[in-house]
Design a protein around this motif. Structure first.
Motif, mmCIF file in Angstrom:
data_model
loop_
_atom_site.group_PDB
_atom_site.id
_atom_site.type_symbol
_atom_site.label_atom_id
_atom_site.label_comp_id
_atom_site.label_asym_id
_atom_site.label_seq_id
_atom_site.Cartn_x
_atom_site.Cartn_y
_atom_site.Cartn_z
ATOM 1 N N TYR A 7 -13.426 15.055 7.558
ATOM 2 C CA TYR A 7 -12.089 14.588 7.165
ATOM 3 C C TYR A 7 -12.184 13.670 5.943
ATOM 4 N N TYR A 8 -13.020 12.655 6.042
ATOM 5 C CA TYR A 8 -13.147 11.714 4.929
ATOM 6 C C TYR A 8 -13.893 12.332 3.747
ATOM 7 N N LEU A 9 -14.872 13.173 4.019
ATOM 8 C CA LEU A 9 -15.620 13.790 2.926
ATOM 9 C C LEU A 9 -14.784 14.809 2.165
ATOM 10 N N LEU A 10 -13.735 15.311 2.782
ATOM 11 C CA LEU A 10 -12.780 16.152 2.064
ATOM 12 C C LEU A 10 -11.795 15.292 1.279
ATOM 13 N N LEU A 11 -11.186 14.311 1.950
ATOM 14 C CA LEU A 11 -10.148 13.505 1.301
ATOM 15 C C LEU A 11 -10.687 12.623 0.185
ATOM 16 N N VAL A 12 -11.976 12.240 0.246
ATOM 17 C CA VAL A 12 -12.519 11.344 -0.771
ATOM 18 C C VAL A 12 -12.689 12.047 -2.116
ATOM 19 N N GLN A 13 -12.403 13.325 -2.178
ATOM 20 C CA GLN A 13 -12.372 13.999 -3.480
ATOM 21 C C GLN A 13 -11.175 13.525 -4.310
ATOM 22 N N GLN A 14 -10.281 12.765 -3.680
ATOM 23 C CA GLN A 14 -9.256 11.991 -4.381
ATOM 24 C C GLN A 14 -9.411 10.544 -3.898
ATOM 25 N N PRO A 15 -10.425 9.822 -4.401
ATOM 26 C CA PRO A 15 -10.775 8.527 -3.801
ATOM 27 C C PRO A 15 -9.685 7.466 -3.890
ATOM 28 N N ALA A 16 -8.988 7.379 -5.015
ATOM 29 C CA ALA A 16 -7.965 6.342 -5.145
ATOM 30 C C ALA A 16 -6.814 6.581 -4.167
ATOM 31 N N ILE A 17 -6.455 7.855 -3.975
ATOM 32 C CA ILE A 17 -5.389 8.186 -3.030
ATOM 33 C C ILE A 17 -5.840 7.871 -1.602
ATOM 34 N N LEU A 18 -7.077 8.225 -1.268
ATOM 35 C CA LEU A 18 -7.598 7.929 0.064
ATOM 36 C C LEU A 18 -7.661 6.421 0.297
ATOM 37 N N GLN A 19 -8.043 5.662 -0.713
ATOM 38 C CA GLN A 19 -8.132 4.212 -0.552
ATOM 39 C C GLN A 19 -6.778 3.628 -0.168
ATOM 40 N N GLU A 20 -5.724 4.034 -0.878
ATOM 41 C CA GLU A 20 -4.390 3.521 -0.561
ATOM 42 C C GLU A 20 -3.945 3.977 0.825
ATOM 43 N N ARG A 21 -4.226 5.248 1.153
ATOM 44 C CA ARG A 21 -3.811 5.787 2.440
ATOM 45 C C ARG A 21 -4.516 5.054 3.589
ATOM 46 N N SER A 22 -5.810 4.760 3.434
ATOM 47 C CA SER A 22 -6.543 4.024 4.465
ATOM 48 C C SER A 22 -5.987 2.621 4.634
ATOM 49 N N THR A 23 -5.579 2.002 3.529
ATOM 50 C CA THR A 23 -4.984 0.667 3.595
ATOM 51 C C THR A 23 -3.665 0.704 4.351
ATOM 52 N N VAL A 24 -2.824 1.706 4.066
ATOM 53 C CA VAL A 24 -1.557 1.850 4.788
ATOM 54 C C VAL A 24 -1.835 2.005 6.281
ATOM 55 N N ALA A 45 0.818 -1.207 0.000
ATOM 56 C CA ALA A 45 0.000 0.000 0.000
ATOM 57 C C ALA A 45 0.855 1.262 0.000
ATOM 58 N N THR A 46 2.056 1.198 0.555
ATOM 59 C CA THR A 46 2.979 2.333 0.462
ATOM 60 C C THR A 46 3.374 2.555 -0.993
ATOM 61 N N GLN A 47 3.747 1.488 -1.677
ATOM 62 C CA GLN A 47 4.091 1.610 -3.094
ATOM 63 C C GLN A 47 2.867 2.010 -3.911
ATOM 64 N N GLY A 48 1.693 1.504 -3.519
ATOM 65 C CA GLY A 48 0.466 1.891 -4.210
ATOM 66 C C GLY A 48 0.156 3.362 -4.036
ATOM 67 N N SER A 49 0.387 3.891 -2.832
ATOM 68 C CA SER A 49 0.199 5.330 -2.600
ATOM 69 C C SER A 49 1.141 6.129 -3.483
ATOM 70 N N HIS A 50 2.376 5.674 -3.573
ATOM 71 C CA HIS A 50 3.361 6.369 -4.407
ATOM 72 C C HIS A 50 2.904 6.397 -5.861
ATOM 73 N N ALA A 51 2.424 5.260 -6.338
ATOM 74 C CA ALA A 51 1.981 5.191 -7.731
ATOM 75 C C ALA A 51 0.804 6.133 -7.989
ATOM 76 N N ARG A 52 -0.118 6.201 -7.058
ATOM 77 C CA ARG A 52 -1.273 7.104 -7.229
ATOM 78 C C ARG A 52 -0.842 8.569 -7.221
ATOM 79 N N LEU A 53 0.002 8.924 -6.256
ATOM 80 C CA LEU A 53 0.368 10.326 -6.072
ATOM 81 C C LEU A 53 1.269 10.855 -7.187
#
Length: 392
Positions: free
Chosen positions: A245-262, A39-47
């Motif tokens: 917090y989540y309703l703001l961050l979910v405007q980038q859903p794929a990034i939030l998904q990886e971050r929540s997994t981490v 998930a760290t590498q996944g976050s990097h790929a998304r960002l």
């Protein structure tokens, strides 16, 4: 939604930068936490996806370079410099940023991006609503601001994971370390000067009471949520659909998904460092960074797990030297050092942890807990503010 973490197309970046060779003892330790690795590498790929809208790849790489450069983590700064130069000849403004010089006024947008980056990287507690709102004023919309904030906070996390692993590598094989001396646990006696467990502690502006949090930017209207956003909210947190917090961050859903997994893989992984000790480290990092909201949440969780609040009261009063025994004191000190001076974290900081009885997997879990709150604190401090009374 296909996760970038499940199909990495490049070698793991942190493994490459430490470096950790496949088959090395520390590589094996790190990959006991494969969900964190992926998930760290996944976050990097998304960002750093070139197709991410709102911010150019060059802007993102310059922000990442600036964070690593200012932290003194040279190998990571060099990586981001190399990635930027691979895009082509830098503009004059980009070259100035790479050299650590002021960005020329003709590139006001890049100047605002780097101003915000530096604020989050250096002293996130000094961020405020006015500083944040300079980004929309520079033409950067809310989803792009969310992406930038996530990127800055991610790199703060990434460089601390890297520094912690490099320190473990420098410390050598744990098998050659001196065995830890056993410390007899004294029966717990609740200090007379503290509130009873379950009652709020309030010291130096920090508290263990329940707080809310309010965003400084527009949050998602659930009626307008895409199926992807709804799915990410439902998998992130039980209260995500009512949380600013989540309703703001979910405007980038794929990034939030990886971050929540981490986050979940770090804080709730079985075995290794105890849950209570991960919560103690989280509270220490939040205290050092000045994040009242995060400190309150993780102070509560430590108390719920241990049925005591003495260590938290010490952390809130003065983090240096806090802890009720040698193991807690070693955890607290490592949390302070890796938070405040990641480039200075080394083998000498690993030795007290091993002497206190922590295994290398427990030390890795500690590094991860410290690093994820470099990420969490920066989002909480710079995208909104705590609300007393548990609202928001």
């Amino acid at each position: 939604m296909t996760s970038a973490a499940s199909t990495p197309t490049v070698p793991d970046l942190i493994d490459a930068l430490v470096p950790l060779a496949d088959g090395a003892p520390l590589h094996a330790v790190r990959h006991q936490r494969d969900k964190v690795v992926a998930a760290t590498q996944g976050s990097h790929a998304r960002l750093f996806d070139p197709a991410l809208p709102g911010l150019s790849l060059a802007e993102r790489l310059l922000a990442a370079h600036e964070i690593a450069r200012r932290a003194g983590v040279t190998v990571l700064a060099d990586h981001y410099r190399t990635q930027l130069l691979a895009l082509g000849t830098p503009t004059a403004a980009q070259q100035a940023a790479l050299d650590g010089e002021p960005v020329p006024t003709e590139d006001a947008r890049l100047a605002e991006i780097l101003r915000f980056t530096i604020a989050l990287a250096d002293k996130p507690v000094e961020g405020d609503q006015a500083a944040l709102l300079r980004l929309p004023a520079a033409g950067i919309d809310t989803p792009a601001v969310v992406a930038l904030a996530q990127l800055i906070a991610y790199v703060a996390y990434q460089l601390r994971v890297l520094a912690g692993l490099q320190a473990l590598a420098a410390a050598g094989d744990a098998q050659s370390a001196a065995p830890a001396a056993k410390e007899e646990a004294a029966p717990f006696v609740h200090p007379a000067n503290l509130p009873k467990p379950g009652e709020p502690i309030r010291i130096n502006g920090f508290t263990s009471e329940t707080l809310g949090w309010k965003a400084w930017l527009p949050v998602l209207d659930l009626a307008q949520a895409t199926p992807e956003q709804t799915a990410v909210l439902e998998s992130s947190h039980p209260k995500a659909k009512t949380s600013d917090y989540y309703l703001l961050l979910v405007q980038q859903p794929a990034i939030l998904q990886e971050r929540s997994t981490v986050f979940n893989a770090i804080m709730y992984a079985p075995g290794g460092l105890s849950r209570a000790e991960r919560e103690l480290a989280s509270a220490v990092v939040s205290r050092i960074n000045g994040c009242v909201y995060c400190a309150s949440v993780h102070a509560q969780r430590f108390e719920q797990l241990t049925k005591r609040n003495d260590a938290i009261a010490q952390v809130f009063h003065e983090p240096q030297g806090a802890g009720t025994n040698a193991r807690e004191r070693a955890i607290v000190q490592a949390s302070i050092t890796l938070t405040a001076t990641p480039a200075g974290f080394g083998a000498d900081d690993i030795a007290p942890l091993r002497a206190a009885g922590l295994s290398d997997l427990e030390i890795l879990d500690l590094v991860h807990a410290i690093a994820i709150f470099a990420w969490a604190n920066r989002l909480m401090l710079n995208l909104g503010e705590p609300v007393y009374g548990g609202e928001g």
